[in-house]
Design a protein around this motif. Sequence first.
Motif, PDB file in Angstrom:
ATOM      1  N   LEU A  20       1.006  -1.109  -0.011  1.00 40.77           N
ATOM      2  CA  LEU A  20       0.029   0.070  -0.133  1.00 40.77           C
ATOM      3  C   LEU A  20       0.884   1.228  -0.121  1.00 40.77           C
ATOM      4  O   LEU A  20       0.164   2.333  -0.643  1.00 40.77           O
ATOM      5  N   ALA A  21       1.834   1.174   0.695  1.00 42.98           N
ATOM      6  CA  ALA A  21       2.873   2.340   0.661  1.00 42.98           C
ATOM      7  C   ALA A  21       3.320   2.769  -0.719  1.00 42.98           C
ATOM      8  O   ALA A  21       3.451   3.845  -1.079  1.00 42.98           O
ATOM      9  N   THR A  22       3.886   1.705  -1.506  1.00 39.01           N
ATOM     10  CA  THR A  22       4.531   1.898  -2.588  1.00 39.01           C
ATOM     11  C   THR A  22       3.163   2.282  -3.645  1.00 39.01           C
ATOM     12  O   THR A  22       3.319   3.208  -4.661  1.00 39.01           O
ATOM     13  N   GLU A  23       1.735   1.796  -3.552  1.00 41.83           N
ATOM     14  CA  GLU A  23       0.813   2.195  -4.433  1.00 41.83           C
ATOM     15  C   GLU A  23       0.590   3.693  -4.261  1.00 41.83           C
ATOM     16  O   GLU A  23       0.190   4.253  -5.101  1.00 41.83           O
ATOM     17  N   PHE A  24       0.709   3.910  -2.890  1.00 41.05           N
ATOM     18  CA  PHE A  24       0.405   5.347  -2.463  1.00 41.05           C
ATOM     19  C   PHE A  24       1.667   6.324  -3.350  1.00 41.05           C
ATOM     20  O   PHE A  24       1.164   7.483  -3.789  1.00 41.05           O
ATOM     21  N   LEU A  25       2.631   5.844  -3.312  1.00 39.10           N
ATOM     22  CA  LEU A  25       3.733   6.457  -3.804  1.00 39.10           C
ATOM     23  C   LEU A  25       3.618   6.797  -5.364  1.00 39.10           C
ATOM     24  O   LEU A  25       3.834   7.915  -6.033  1.00 39.10           O
ATOM     25  N   LYS A  26       3.004   5.774  -6.020  1.00 38.29           N
ATOM     26  CA  LYS A  26       2.585   5.501  -7.364  1.00 38.29           C
ATOM     27  C   LYS A  26       1.540   6.746  -7.778  1.00 38.29           C
ATOM     28  O   LYS A  26       1.612   7.287  -8.601  1.00 38.29           O
ATOM     29  N   LEU A  27       0.501   6.744  -6.777  1.00 35.82           N
ATOM     30  CA  LEU A  27      -0.637   7.628  -6.985  1.00 35.82           C
ATOM     31  C   LEU A  27      -0.154   9.312  -7.143  1.00 35.82           C
ATOM     32  O   LEU A  27      -0.542   9.941  -7.685  1.00 35.82           O
ATOM     33  N   GLN A  28       0.881   9.322  -5.717  1.00 38.45           N
ATOM     34  CA  GLN A  28       1.412  10.577  -5.688  1.00 38.45           C
ATOM     35  C   GLN A  28       2.315  11.128  -6.976  1.00 38.45           C
ATOM     36  O   GLN A  28       2.457  12.486  -6.774  1.00 38.45           O
ATOM     37  N   THR A  29       2.985  10.333  -7.381  1.00 42.92           N
ATOM     38  CA  THR A  29       3.795  10.587  -8.587  1.00 42.92           C
ATOM     39  C   THR A  29       3.497  10.519  -9.949  1.00 42.92           C
ATOM     40  O   THR A  29       4.412  10.871 -10.693  1.00 42.92           O
ATOM     41  N   GLY A  30       2.511   9.778 -10.010  1.00 45.89           N
ATOM     42  CA  GLY A  30       2.010   9.462 -11.566  1.00 45.89           C
ATOM     43  C   GLY A  30       3.140   8.286 -12.086  1.00 45.89           C
ATOM     44  O   GLY A  30       2.979   8.515 -13.468  1.00 45.89           O
ATOM     45  N   THR A  31       3.445   7.246 -11.468  1.00 45.23           N
ATOM     46  CA  THR A  31       4.317   6.672 -12.052  1.00 45.23           C
ATOM     47  C   THR A  31       4.023   5.235 -12.247  1.00 45.23           C
ATOM     48  O   THR A  31       2.738   4.946 -11.324  1.00 45.23           O
ATOM     49  N   SER A  32       4.282   4.514 -12.865  1.00 43.20           N
ATOM     50  CA  SER A  32       3.763   3.059 -13.207  1.00 43.20           C
ATOM     51  C   SER A  32       4.913   1.898 -12.796  1.00 43.20           C
ATOM     52  O   SER A  32       5.850   1.801 -13.319  1.00 43.20           O
ATOM     53  N   LEU A  33       4.764   1.465 -11.641  1.00 44.41           N
ATOM     54  CA  LEU A  33       5.746   0.357 -11.169  1.00 44.41           C
ATOM     55  C   LEU A  33       4.805  -1.002 -11.142  1.00 44.41           C
ATOM     56  O   LEU A  33       3.560  -1.053 -10.867  1.00 44.41           O
ATOM     57  N   VAL A  34       5.479  -2.071 -11.457  1.00 42.36           N
ATOM     58  CA  VAL A  34       4.987  -3.642 -11.142  1.00 42.36           C
ATOM     59  C   VAL A  34       5.078  -4.231 -10.127  1.00 42.36           C
ATOM     60  O   VAL A  34       6.309  -4.366  -9.583  1.00 42.36           O
ATOM     61  N   HIS A  35       3.910  -4.459  -9.262  1.00 39.72           N
ATOM     62  CA  HIS A  35       4.052  -5.112  -7.935  1.00 39.72           C
ATOM     63  C   HIS A  35       4.359  -6.654  -8.253  1.00 39.72           C
ATOM     64  O   HIS A  35       3.430  -7.265  -8.918  1.00 39.72           O
ATOM     65  N   ILE A  36       5.135  -7.039  -7.514  1.00 43.54           N
ATOM     66  CA  ILE A  36       5.426  -8.581  -7.397  1.00 43.54           C
ATOM     67  C   ILE A  36       5.310  -8.838  -5.958  1.00 43.54           C
ATOM     68  O   ILE A  36       6.297  -8.678  -5.190  1.00 43.54           O
ATOM     69  N   PRO A  37       4.260  -9.520  -5.607  1.00 43.32           N
ATOM     70  CA  PRO A  37       3.896 -10.055  -4.302  1.00 43.32           C
ATOM     71  C   PRO A  37       4.800 -11.346  -3.828  1.00 43.32           C
ATOM     72  O   PRO A  37       4.647 -12.071  -4.793  1.00 43.32           O
ATOM     73  N   TYR A  38       5.161 -11.274  -2.641  1.00 41.22           N
ATOM     74  CA  TYR A  38       5.742 -12.373  -1.951  1.00 41.22           C
ATOM     75  C   TYR A  38       5.225 -12.917  -0.779  1.00 41.22           C
ATOM     76  O   TYR A  38       4.306 -12.234  -0.472  1.00 41.22           O
ATOM     77  N   ARG A  39       5.570 -14.366  -0.453  1.00 42.57           N
ATOM     78  CA  ARG A  39       4.986 -14.564   0.763  1.00 42.57           C
ATOM     79  C   ARG A  39       5.880 -14.326   1.965  1.00 42.57           C
ATOM     80  O   ARG A  39       6.587 -15.164   2.499  1.00 42.57           O
ATOM     81  N   GLY A  40       5.756 -13.254   2.178  1.00 40.60           N
ATOM     82  CA  GLY A  40       6.631 -12.529   3.181  1.00 40.60           C
ATOM     83  C   GLY A  40       7.731 -11.412   2.776  1.00 40.60           C
ATOM     84  O   GLY A  40       8.135 -11.760   1.596  1.00 40.60           O
ATOM     85  N   THR A  41       8.278 -10.974   3.792  1.00 40.83           N
ATOM     86  CA  THR A  41       9.258  -9.961   3.484  1.00 40.83           C
ATOM     87  C   THR A  41      10.529 -10.275   3.350  1.00 40.83           C
ATOM     88  O   THR A  41      11.383  -9.902   2.207  1.00 40.83           O
ATOM     89  N   ALA A  42      11.150 -11.565   4.030  1.00 43.85           N
ATOM     90  CA  ALA A  42      12.380 -11.889   3.711  1.00 43.85           C
ATOM     91  C   ALA A  42      12.824 -12.376   2.366  1.00 43.85           C
ATOM     92  O   ALA A  42      13.930 -12.109   1.698  1.00 43.85           O
TER      93      ALA A  42
END
Length: 239
Positions: A175-197
């Motif tokens: 959500l933080a990165t999606e908010f960054l995208k909304l604020q800056t008008g950029t297009s970044l591709v989300h790669i979800p993982y099963r955990g931070t590590a």
Amino acid sequence: MKSIAARAIQASASALFLAFFGVSALAQAPSASGYPTKPIRLVVPFTPGGSTDVLARAIGQELTKAWGQSVVVENLPGAGGAIGADKVAKAAPDGYTLLMGHIGTLAVNPSLYPRLPYNPVKDFAPVAWVARVPNVLVVHPSVPARNVKELVALAKSRPGQLNYGSGGNGSAANLATEFLKLQTGTSLVHIPYRGTAPAVTDLMAGQIQLMFTGLPALVAPLKGGQLRALAVSSPQRLE
């Protein structure tokens, strides 16, 4: 009623702010004097190696010393932390099953998912505020950006070509990165993982280019030069 998209946008804005307030330890209220008289289970609702897990293990070691009873950290990941949180919510209310709470399990999930199996307000009793954990925006050293302005310019020049990782869909980092995208008008591709590590591991290997996540999971790769920090979500710089 707000749409899921609208709530996600609202939650992403909150994630950047609330991440500063960090991780709380929540538990079922103890019912007997002389507590504790037997080992305690500390549930981390995420995979090993993330910021919540790192903090929980450090706290567990100190509590074991202070109490003279073992504090066993148990990772129960899945569904954005909902599986582990629900396990604690349904445990006996005797203080021997604790939850290492997190913005995701206590604030983001209720905003995103209307049918959670637990109620973050009614099912837990707060015990202690453990730490303030800011999110840090990090990139692989091969990314030619030394600050957020340069990263935004790079992303705009390469729309859809930069991948960012997170601990999963709906996570605070997502959500933080999606908010960054909304604020800056950029297009970044989300790669979800099963955990931070695993996300951090792939970032260090250059499989993805950037991510937001809590500082405890990044200390070693930042000190080792395997990652580069561009920004932090707290009002103050980190030294």
